[in-house]
Design an enzyme around this catalytic site. Structure first.
Site, PDB file in Angstrom:
ATOM      1  N   ASP A  21       0.817  -1.210   0.000  1.00 51.24           N
ATOM      2  CA  ASP A  21       0.000   0.000   0.000  1.00 51.24           C
ATOM      3  C   ASP A  21       0.857   1.269   0.000  1.00 51.24           C
ATOM      4  O   ASP A  21       1.966   1.281   0.529  1.00 51.24           O
ATOM      5  CB  ASP A  21      -0.901  -0.005   1.242  1.00 51.24           C
ATOM      6  N   ASN A  69     -10.198  -2.508  -6.824  1.00 52.26           N
ATOM      7  CA  ASN A  69      -9.378  -1.623  -7.659  1.00 52.26           C
ATOM      8  C   ASN A  69      -9.912  -1.485  -9.081  1.00 52.26           C
ATOM      9  O   ASN A  69      -9.559  -0.534  -9.790  1.00 52.26           O
ATOM     10  CB  ASN A  69      -7.927  -2.113  -7.707  1.00 52.26           C
TER      11      ASN A  69
END
Length: 235
Positions: A21, A69
């Site tokens: 991340d 995503n």
């Protein structure tokens, strides 16, 4: 003494999972595009590969692209998909040479047939390697994985379902339970990642963005893990 302890600790970890991340925020911090941030994140895998090999942890899973995503801009999604293809093309020989077995989990049918073929070729080439298993979670969501597993079980005609049935219907039935889950990026959640496999995982969060993460950060996480007492719900 610390070095000796470190490698003793490492043998106790069978599965390390990492949520990669902070790539986009790292890019913003450095006045770069999101694409450049994602590329830096992919380059970090290459940089850390020697450390992954030295750790002697049998199974490492990297969360690279979540099912959520897909909701990002088409430009960003297209680049992330292209990045996976480029990574497999440029890194596969090195991974194979170093004895890395490649696995890819997720709803891969959402990807193009050419990328699916590339993924299958990488899996086939490295299937007999046994140094470490590097599992790439792409187009992956844990809730979706569990739904897909249950659908598979129902389709088989089973009326009663056990833990073992679900385990064997997951994307990778051979995946061991996660011992340590690391999330860089300063965010304190697991974001639909390996919910079944990480039921008793130890969680480690770092404020560093993934492109800034290095082998010392990995070692620090492992040393922190070594100080914890895992009870698995027992006393």
């Amino acid at each position: 003494m610390q070095q000796h302890l470190k490698y003793k600790i490492m043998t106790n970890i069978k599965h390390l999972a990492i949520i990669m991340d902070g790539n986009a925020r790292w890019a913003d911090q450095h006045n770069l595009t999101k694409s450049e941030g994602h590329k830096a994140g992919a380059d970090k895998i290459r940089e850390l590969l020697p450390e992954f090999l030295n750790l002697n942890i049998p199974y490492i899973t990297l969360y690279t692209f979540s099912s959520e995503n897909w909701q990002r801009s088409s430009t960003e999604v297209d680049f992330l998909i292209k990045l996976l293809s480029i990574y497999l093309k440029t890194e596969l020989n090195n991974l194979h040479k170093n004895g890395v077995k490649i696995k890819v989990i997720g709803r891969l049918t959402l990807l193009s047939s050419s990328l699916q073929k590339q993924i299958n070729n990488a899996i086939e080439l490295t299937k007999n390697n046994n140094k470490i298993t590097l599992c790439i979670a792409f187009s992956y969501g844990s809730r979706q994985e569990i739904v897909d597993a249950c659908t598979k079980i129902i389709t088989s005609g089973k009326k009663a379902v056990s833990d073992s049935d679900i385990q064997h219907a997951l994307y990778d039935p051979e995946m061991p339970d996660v011992d340590l889950l690391i999330r860089p990026g300063g965010v304190y959640r697991i974001s639909n990642f390996l919910l079944w496999q990480a039921a008793y995982a130890e969680l480690y969060f770092s404020p560093k963005y993934w492109p800034d993460f290095n082998k010392y950060d990995i070692q620090e996480a492992i040393n922190d893990y070594s100080k914890r007492k895992r009870t698995f719900g027992k006393r």
